[in-house]
Design a protein around this motif. Structure first.
Motif, PDB file in Angstrom:
ATOM      1  N   ARG A  40       7.026   0.708 -21.647  1.00  0.00           N
ATOM      2  CA  ARG A  40       6.508   1.960 -21.115  1.00  0.00           C
ATOM      3  C   ARG A  40       5.018   2.124 -21.391  1.00  0.00           C
ATOM      4  O   ARG A  40       4.294   2.744 -20.619  1.00  0.00           O
ATOM      5  N   VAL A  41       4.549   1.552 -22.492  1.00  0.00           N
ATOM      6  CA  VAL A  41       3.130   1.623 -22.815  1.00  0.00           C
ATOM      7  C   VAL A  41       2.330   0.816 -21.813  1.00  0.00           C
ATOM      8  O   VAL A  41       1.260   1.225 -21.361  1.00  0.00           O
ATOM      9  N   LEU A  42       2.860  -0.329 -21.412  1.00  0.00           N
ATOM     10  CA  LEU A  42       2.132  -1.214 -20.509  1.00  0.00           C
ATOM     11  C   LEU A  42       2.291  -0.817 -19.053  1.00  0.00           C
ATOM     12  O   LEU A  42       1.379  -1.021 -18.251  1.00  0.00           O
ATOM     13  N   LEU A  43       3.427  -0.282 -18.669  1.00  0.00           N
ATOM     14  CA  LEU A  43       3.723   0.008 -17.276  1.00  0.00           C
ATOM     15  C   LEU A  43       3.793   1.516 -17.062  1.00  0.00           C
ATOM     16  O   LEU A  43       4.853   2.078 -16.836  1.00  0.00           O
ATOM     17  N   ASP A  44       2.670   2.178 -17.119  1.00  0.00           N
ATOM     18  CA  ASP A  44       2.627   3.628 -16.958  1.00  0.00           C
ATOM     19  C   ASP A  44       2.626   3.953 -15.466  1.00  0.00           C
ATOM     20  O   ASP A  44       1.682   3.657 -14.753  1.00  0.00           O
ATOM     21  N   GLU A  45       3.697   4.555 -14.995  1.00  0.00           N
ATOM     22  CA  GLU A  45       3.831   4.836 -13.567  1.00  0.00           C
ATOM     23  C   GLU A  45       3.172   6.154 -13.163  1.00  0.00           C
ATOM     24  O   GLU A  45       3.031   6.429 -11.988  1.00  0.00           O
ATOM     25  N   GLU A  46       2.778   6.966 -14.120  1.00  0.00           N
ATOM     26  CA  GLU A  46       2.181   8.256 -13.787  1.00  0.00           C
ATOM     27  C   GLU A  46       0.718   8.128 -13.383  1.00  0.00           C
ATOM     28  O   GLU A  46       0.189   9.001 -12.717  1.00  0.00           O
ATOM     29  N   ASP A  47       0.054   7.042 -13.797  1.00  0.00           N
ATOM     30  CA  ASP A  47      -1.343   6.865 -13.436  1.00  0.00           C
ATOM     31  C   ASP A  47      -1.450   6.476 -11.969  1.00  0.00           C
ATOM     32  O   ASP A  47      -0.742   5.611 -11.481  1.00  0.00           O
ATOM     33  N   ARG A  48      -2.358   7.099 -11.294  1.00  0.00           N
ATOM     34  CA  ARG A  48      -2.606   6.772  -9.893  1.00  0.00           C
ATOM     35  C   ARG A  48      -3.979   6.129  -9.803  1.00  0.00           C
ATOM     36  O   ARG A  48      -4.887   6.488 -10.569  1.00  0.00           O
ATOM     37  N   PRO A  49      -4.180   5.214  -8.876  1.00  0.00           N
ATOM     38  CA  PRO A  49      -5.503   4.595  -8.763  1.00  0.00           C
ATOM     39  C   PRO A  49      -6.545   5.620  -8.327  1.00  0.00           C
ATOM     40  O   PRO A  49      -6.241   6.595  -7.634  1.00  0.00           O
ATOM     41  N   LEU A  50      -7.767   5.391  -8.747  1.00  0.00           N
ATOM     42  CA  LEU A  50      -8.852   6.274  -8.357  1.00  0.00           C
ATOM     43  C   LEU A  50      -9.112   6.139  -6.860  1.00  0.00           C
ATOM     44  O   LEU A  50      -8.949   5.055  -6.293  1.00  0.00           O
ATOM     45  N   PRO A  51      -9.509   7.206  -6.200  1.00  0.00           N
ATOM     46  CA  PRO A  51      -9.804   7.088  -4.769  1.00  0.00           C
ATOM     47  C   PRO A  51     -11.019   6.186  -4.564  1.00  0.00           C
ATOM     48  O   PRO A  51     -11.912   6.116  -5.411  1.00  0.00           O
ATOM     49  N   SER A  52     -11.023   5.512  -3.431  1.00  0.00           N
ATOM     50  CA  SER A  52     -12.155   4.611  -3.169  1.00  0.00           C
ATOM     51  C   SER A  52     -13.429   5.417  -2.949  1.00  0.00           C
ATOM     52  O   SER A  52     -13.400   6.614  -2.656  1.00  0.00           O
ATOM     53  N   ARG A  53     -14.535   4.765  -3.080  1.00  0.00           N
ATOM     54  CA  ARG A  53     -15.802   5.459  -2.952  1.00  0.00           C
ATOM     55  C   ARG A  53     -16.012   5.988  -1.534  1.00  0.00           C
ATOM     56  O   ARG A  53     -16.613   7.029  -1.324  1.00  0.00           O
ATOM     57  N   ASP A  54     -15.509   5.264  -0.531  1.00  0.00           N
ATOM     58  CA  ASP A  54     -15.649   5.701   0.860  1.00  0.00           C
ATOM     59  C   ASP A  54     -14.926   7.011   1.115  1.00  0.00           C
ATOM     60  O   ASP A  54     -15.381   7.830   1.883  1.00  0.00           O
ATOM     61  N   ALA A  55     -13.796   7.221   0.458  1.00  0.00           N
ATOM     62  CA  ALA A  55     -13.012   8.428   0.688  1.00  0.00           C
ATOM     63  C   ALA A  55     -13.653   9.651   0.048  1.00  0.00           C
ATOM     64  O   ALA A  55     -13.448  10.768   0.491  1.00  0.00           O
ATOM     65  N   THR A  56     -14.475   9.439  -0.988  1.00  0.00           N
ATOM     66  CA  THR A  56     -15.083  10.590  -1.662  1.00  0.00           C
ATOM     67  C   THR A  56     -16.416  11.004  -1.059  1.00  0.00           C
ATOM     68  O   THR A  56     -16.886  12.110  -1.276  1.00  0.00           O
ATOM     69  N   GLU A  57     -17.034  10.089  -0.304  1.00  0.00           N
ATOM     70  CA  GLU A  57     -18.305  10.435   0.309  1.00  0.00           C
ATOM     71  C   GLU A  57     -18.075  11.297   1.551  1.00  0.00           C
ATOM     72  O   GLU A  57     -17.148  11.075   2.306  1.00  0.00           O
TER      73      GLU A  57
END
Length: 61
Positions: A40-57
């Motif tokens: 569970r320490v290694l495989l944390d399913e609650e973390d989501r990837p950060l949005p790409s830079r293109d999506a935030t601009e």
């Protein structure tokens, strides 16, 4: 020699406290599923990837 009259009961008492704490932890399930906690320490399913830079601009007008 009189210090042994104090040290022996103290060491027996501390040993009994440790035994009671261990038995309590066994009954409460502290030692069940040991590999699950490690994974569970290694495989944390609650973390989501950060949005790409293109999506935030914002698009220029």
């Amino acid at each position: 020699m009189s210090i042994l009259a104090l040290l022996i009961p103290t060491s027996i008492g501390l040993g009994l406290i440790g035994l009671v704490a261990f038995l309590w932890s066994m009954r409460s399930g502290q030692y069940e599923d040991l590999s699950g906690s490690a994974e569970r320490v290694l495989l944390d399913e609650e973390d989501r990837p950060l949005p790409s830079r293109d999506a935030t601009e914002e698009a220029p007008d």
